[in-house]
Design a protein around this motif. Structure first.
Motif: not given
Length: 460
Positions: A144-145, A147-151, A339, A350, A353
């Motif tokens: 799942d990580e 999918r969070d481009t800022s993490k 990403q 992204n 966003k």
């Protein structure tokens, strides 16, 4: 002043490039059906569509071209390639193909029965297509990580092992044709897979009697990230890391146009399964060519044999991935969402966003790519819902978890000055994204639609 790694090579030959006017770019994009794949190369200033076959070969590779043995069967260059595969991957059997999708079309029908599932961290477009053409179903189970481009996560390409176990138990191991690990994971933003994850995937698959394969297009870049980011591998050579990665798989398909640094070529590698090799060797004849050339000339095989060794050189990889990071940092400084951390072969913007007002089925990343081309003559590629396509049963547009514009850096081709042009162009587009409108189809092919589809801007 930021420290920039110098190129580990001298330039021996150049190819002139030029930028056509904005008016001509507007005409070209309209003629191309707002599909960047349909532009002519001389209408593009800086071409970041793909890193597949677009790299610059070395003097050593060009010298190898001159030693091409064009014998129909048993070419010396095939034996050189086969020996290199043994040296680099420690695999016993090599089947050359014209490119990666050639390897997939030969191998996948052997591995899949009708209705079976192929599990991956994330299938790339042709991989998914060949699974479906083999009457299988492609399932993506990346963590799942991703999918969070800022993490930040050092290995966003990892397969979610818990979800994979649940899926196998739900569907039954007999209904799983194989697991294919994409290294690096292109559709997740060029993100690497850790050695721990590869090893644990292999262990899980063995428990259920499922074969593991690698989509090995960018294997060397994945090995570089393992060396840089995974504990216990900092003192290992790239070659040592590659051998360990591939020890956990049964075989691989490779588009050698990436980390093999050639303009054309692919490989099926099989570790030690002679029965599987024999089946694949038989299928390659009607689909690709005789088993010792498989769609390639002798000279192409020689360039590939040499390119595989050049591609695992640490200094080359350090420079190559450093250039991609350079562009990524330029965009981050301008607060353009990408990403993170930056992957191996491309910077993934992204677009979801940046263009939240454009819904997924109007293809925000394609819209952003078109706008960048109009602004600066730079060609990127959409990796989102346009690429993902439709559900093979319901025919509904699939919604990609990420709407990405991929800015793909060819190997040994552009300088950081070119990266500055790309960054400036995207920064200018950022200031007027609210003016951009979605796209709709005027022509949509059934398979791999993003390559040849035609679109037009939606009118309010």
């Amino acid at each position: 002043m930021k420290k920039v790694k110098p190129e580990p090579f001298k330039i021996k030959m150049v190819e002139p490039i030029s930028k056509i006017s904005r008016k001509k770019r507007e005409e070209a994009l309209k003629r191309a059906g707002y599909n960047l794949f349909s532009l002519n190369s001389d209408e593009v200033y800086i071409d970041l569509l793909t890193d597949s076959g677009t790299g610059a070969m070395s003097d050593n590779q060009w010298a190898g071209i001159m030693s091409g043995d064009e014998s129909y069967a048993g070419s010396n260059n095939f034996h050189n390639l086969s020996n290199t595969v043994k040296e680099v991957f420690d695999y016993d059997y090599t089947i050359p193909t014209h490119q990666g999708r050639g390897a997939e079309q030969v191998l996948f029908p052997i591995l899949l029965d009708e209705g079976q599932f192929a599990i991956s961290n994330m299938h790339f477009d042709t991989t998914k297509a060949h699974v479906e053409l083999s009457k299988g179903r492609a399932v993506n189970l990346v963590i799942d990580e991703s999918r969070d481009t800022s993490k930040y996560h050092p290995f966003k390409g990892n397969l979610d092992l818990e979800k994979t176990k649940e899926f196998i138990n739900e569907k039954g191991a007999d209904n799983i044709g194989f697991i294919i690990i994409t290294i690096t994971c292109n559709s997740a933003g060029g993100q690497p897979v850790s050695m721990k994850n590869i090893k644990e995937t292999s262990k899980l698959a063995k428990k259920y009697g499922i074969k593991v394969f690698m989509d090995a297009a960018r294997f060397a870049e994945n090995a570089y990230f393992i060396k840089q980011r995974e504990d216990g591998y900092e003192n290992k050579t790239i070659k040592e890391i590659v051998k360990e990665m591939f020890s956990y798989a049964e075989g691989f398909t490779m588009s050698a146009k990436k980390d093999g640094i050639v303009n054309m070529g692919g490989i099926i590698g099989i570790k030690n399964n002679k029965e599987l090799y024999t089946k694949a060797r038989s299928r390659v004849v009607p689909l690709e060519g005789f088993p010792t050339y498989g769609g390639l000339s002798g000279r192409d095989m020689e360039a590939l044999a040499r390119g595989l060794k050049e591609g695992i050189d640490f200094d080359y990889l350090d420079y190559r991935i450093g250039q991609v990071k350079y562009l990524g940092e330029k965009l981050k400084e301008a607060e353009i969402p990408i990403q993170e951390p930056v992957g191996g072969h491309a910077v993934f913007v992204n677009a979801g966003k940046m263009l939240p007002h454009i819904p997924y089925d109007q293809f925000p990343a394609q819209v952003l790519g078109n706008a960048l081309y109009l602004e600066s003559g730079v060609r990127g590629v959409e990796v989102g819902s346009l690429l993902l396509g439709r559900d093979p049963e319901t025919k509904e547009n699939l919604k990609s978890p990420l709407e990405l514009l991929r800015l793909t850096i060819p190997r040994r081709v552009y300088t950081n000055n070119h990266m500055d042009v790309v960054a400036k162009g995207l920064i200018k587009v950022k200031d007027k994204v609210d003016q951009l409108k979605g796209l709709e189809f005027t022509y949509e092919p059934e398979v791999l639609r993003h390559f040849t589809a035609r679109l037009k801007p939606i009118k309010e």
